[in-house]
Design a protein around this motif. Sequence first.
Motif, mmCIF file in Angstrom:
data_model
loop_
_atom_site.group_PDB
_atom_site.id
_atom_site.type_symbol
_atom_site.label_atom_id
_atom_site.label_comp_id
_atom_site.label_asym_id
_atom_site.label_seq_id
_atom_site.Cartn_x
_atom_site.Cartn_y
_atom_site.Cartn_z
ATOM 1 N N LEU A 59 0.470 -4.071 4.384
ATOM 2 C CA LEU A 59 0.624 -2.714 4.902
ATOM 3 C C LEU A 59 -0.771 -2.142 5.153
ATOM 4 O O LEU A 59 -1.333 -1.425 4.308
ATOM 5 C CB LEU A 59 1.390 -1.829 3.913
ATOM 6 C CG LEU A 59 2.882 -2.137 3.740
ATOM 7 C CD1 LEU A 59 3.098 -3.238 2.714
ATOM 8 C CD2 LEU A 59 3.654 -0.885 3.338
ATOM 9 N N PRO A 60 -1.392 -2.456 6.287
ATOM 10 C CA PRO A 60 -2.786 -2.065 6.527
ATOM 11 C C PRO A 60 -2.997 -0.559 6.604
ATOM 12 O O PRO A 60 -4.075 -0.066 6.265
ATOM 13 C CB PRO A 60 -3.111 -2.752 7.862
ATOM 14 C CG PRO A 60 -1.793 -2.951 8.530
ATOM 15 C CD PRO A 60 -0.824 -3.199 7.430
ATOM 16 N N ARG A 61 -1.986 0.183 7.048
ATOM 17 C CA ARG A 61 -2.139 1.629 7.161
ATOM 18 C C ARG A 61 -1.994 2.327 5.804
ATOM 19 O O ARG A 61 -2.291 3.521 5.684
ATOM 20 C CB ARG A 61 -1.110 2.189 8.141
ATOM 21 C CG ARG A 61 -1.222 1.643 9.555
ATOM 22 C CD ARG A 61 -2.400 2.217 10.304
ATOM 23 N NE ARG A 61 -2.238 3.634 10.556
ATOM 24 C CZ ARG A 61 -1.585 4.128 11.604
ATOM 25 N NH1 ARG A 61 -1.011 3.316 12.481
ATOM 26 N NH2 ARG A 61 -1.495 5.431 11.769
ATOM 27 N N ASN A 62 -1.521 1.593 4.803
ATOM 28 C CA ASN A 62 -1.351 2.155 3.462
ATOM 29 C C ASN A 62 -2.309 1.563 2.439
ATOM 30 O O ASN A 62 -2.360 2.026 1.302
ATOM 31 C CB ASN A 62 0.087 1.960 2.987
ATOM 32 C CG ASN A 62 1.096 2.604 3.913
ATOM 33 O OD1 ASN A 62 1.555 1.968 4.870
ATOM 34 N ND2 ASN A 62 1.426 3.861 3.674
ATOM 35 N N GLY A 63 -3.009 0.493 2.832
ATOM 36 C CA GLY A 63 -4.047 -0.052 1.967
ATOM 37 C C GLY A 63 -3.586 -0.986 0.883
ATOM 38 O O GLY A 63 -4.351 -1.282 -0.036
ATOM 39 N N PHE A 64 -2.358 -1.494 0.948
ATOM 40 C CA PHE A 64 -1.956 -2.456 -0.082
ATOM 41 C C PHE A 64 -1.200 -3.633 0.515
ATOM 42 O O PHE A 64 -0.776 -3.612 1.677
ATOM 43 C CB PHE A 64 -1.162 -1.781 -1.218
ATOM 44 C CG PHE A 64 0.073 -1.040 -0.803
ATOM 45 C CD1 PHE A 64 1.294 -1.681 -0.704
ATOM 46 C CD2 PHE A 64 0.028 0.327 -0.555
ATOM 47 C CE1 PHE A 64 2.435 -0.996 -0.361
ATOM 48 C CE2 PHE A 64 1.173 1.037 -0.214
ATOM 49 C CZ PHE A 64 2.375 0.367 -0.117
ATOM 50 N N ARG A 65 -1.065 -4.659 -0.315
ATOM 51 C CA ARG A 65 -0.480 -5.922 0.117
ATOM 52 C C ARG A 65 0.489 -6.406 -0.953
ATOM 53 O O ARG A 65 0.226 -6.281 -2.146
ATOM 54 C CB ARG A 65 -1.598 -6.957 0.328
ATOM 55 C CG ARG A 65 -1.139 -8.319 0.791
ATOM 56 C CD ARG A 65 -2.348 -9.160 1.181
ATOM 57 N NE ARG A 65 -3.239 -9.411 0.044
ATOM 58 C CZ ARG A 65 -4.477 -9.896 0.159
ATOM 59 N NH1 ARG A 65 -4.977 -10.145 1.360
ATOM 60 N NH2 ARG A 65 -5.216 -10.105 -0.917
ATOM 61 N N LEU A 66 1.617 -6.978 -0.510
ATOM 62 C CA LEU A 66 2.663 -7.463 -1.408
ATOM 63 C C LEU A 66 2.813 -8.966 -1.235
ATOM 64 O O LEU A 66 2.871 -9.465 -0.112
ATOM 65 C CB LEU A 66 3.993 -6.759 -1.111
ATOM 66 C CG LEU A 66 3.952 -5.223 -1.018
ATOM 67 C CD1 LEU A 66 5.324 -4.680 -0.631
ATOM 68 C CD2 LEU A 66 3.477 -4.611 -2.317
#
Length: 518
Positions: A59-66
Motif C-alpha cells: 500500500l504505497p499511499r499508506n506507507g505499509f506492506r502486508l
Amino acid sequence: MSKNHSLQIHPGRGLGFLVLGASLHDVLTRLKAQPHLYPKLDVSYSPTQPLVAPIILNLPRNGFRLRFDGPDQRLRLIEILDFGKTQLSYKNIDLVKLPEESTTAPASAGDSTQSGPAFRHVYNRLMGPTFPGEYMPPNEAAAPQTAGMYVLSYPGIAFTFPLQHNAWSSSTNFVSLLSSTAAAPAKSLAIFDGASWHEARQDLLTRPCLHPRSLALSMKGKEYQPDEVELVNVCGSGVLQLIRRSSAPFRIVLGETTPQDLVAELGPPDGIYSKNDDRLSIHKPRRREQRPSHGSYGASPATSEDLLDADPSSGHTTTDDSDVDDDADPRDDGQGQSTTKCFYNYFHHGFDVFISYPSNPSLPLPPATSPSHPLATTNAIDRLVATKVVLHGNVPGSYSFNRFRRSRWKITGASVNLDSETSFSKISHELREIWKGNYASDEAERAAQQAIVLDRDWGDSPSSSYEVLKGWDDCEQRRKKGSGSPEGSGAGKTQIFGFPGMLFEVLKNDAVSCLTIY
C-alpha cells in the motif's frame, strides 16, 4: 487518509483492523471497500509458484506492506515502511506526530519525508526497556560511510534503526549506541507473531496462527459468526469432511445433505445463484447413450455432463453449474429448466454448494467397488439436496482471484499426499494409477486424459466469456499472433480434467484453480 483516520498498533496481533492470520480475501475485500483511505493496492506474487512463494500486498499511499504465506494465504507480517503517510499510535500515544495538512488526504506515492520515531521515544515513552537487539552490518561492497541496521525487538513488534557502521561495537551498551548521534530515527517497523523478530523469522510463514482467517471472527462483537473451515477432506463417493477451527467436523454427503443442514452448520450463504446458462451442453452425450456400470467407468469424465456444466454468474469457475438433462424432467418448468436448482455461494468459506435433486453418487477410490451411500429410496428423490461442491483455490493471477477465500483440500485414501498445493501433474499421475483398469475400454481411458480448454478473456462480461477452444497450444498460438481480444490478459485460459467424482480446473502454471466434487 481522512483527517481523523488513525491506526492503532497492537504488537503480536495487528494494525488497526488488520489482524495477523486474516485471509488475503478478507483483507483485500476490506481495503477495496474503502478506496478513499486505501487508494492504491499492489499485489505481488510468483507467476510460476503462486501457492508456494509469499504474496505481498503493498500500500504505497499508506506507507505499509502486508506479507501473506502462499499455501494458506494468511497475513503473517505487517511492515511500516514510511511513517509519514499514516498516523500511527500505540496505546493512544503517537509514534510520530504528523503535520495537520498531511492528515486531510491520502499521501502520494513518494511525497513523504517524515522520519520514524527516535530511539528515546520508543524506549522511554512507547515500549519501555527490552533485551539487546541484533545488529546487521552493511554489505562488504558498500561505501565506508554506509549505515548498518540495528533491530530492536519486543514481543510481537520490532523497530529498525540505521546505525553508522564505524560506531558499532559489540562491547558498547546498545542503549548508549542508539541514543547517540550515530543512530538515526527508526526506518521501519514490523508487527509479527513471536517473542522477538529473531525467533519469529525462523518459521514466520509456517507457524500456526493464533487468530482466525475471518476479520469478523477476530472482532469482539456479540453477533454470531459460523466457525471457519480449515480443511476439506475429499473422501470419495461424494463425501466431504469439513474440518473446522473449533467446532466438530461436518460431513457433506452429496445426495443426502439438505440446504437446512448447510445453513445450520455453515451459516446462511453469502449469495444464492440460480443456474440459467447451458451453452456447453451441446458437448454432452445423450443420456440414453451413457450407462456406465459400477464395475468400470465407461464414460470419459472429461466429456461427462458434470464436466461441461458452467456457471456464468460471476466468472468464478468453469465447473460449478448444474446438470441439464436431455430428457424431460417432471420437476422442470415448461422450458426444461428446473426453477429450484441453485448455488449456495460461501465466499468466506471458499466454496459453492450446488442444490438440486439427488442422483447416483460417484464411485469411491479403488479398491472399493461400490459407493458407501447408494441413492436414497424413491420416497426421497424429490427433495432438494447438495449434489456438487466447488472448492475455490483463489490462485493469484487467475481469472477468479479474490472472489472467494482460498479453500484448502486433501484427497484421502491415496497412497501419497494429494492436496490443494500439489501440482496437477502429480495429482494426475497418481489418479491415473489409482483408476487404471477401471475404464470400460482403452479408448475410454485415453478420452479421460483429454482436456477441455476454456477462455474467459473473450467477451464483455463473465457471462459471455466461456469459449471452448481446440486445444491449449492452439490458444497460445493465437495469443502470440495477437488475435482475439487485445485486452485479454491470459488469466482466463484454463484446462479442465475429469476423474470419477472429481473435476480439476488447472492453470498454465500447473496450479489447481478449482476442484469440483460431484
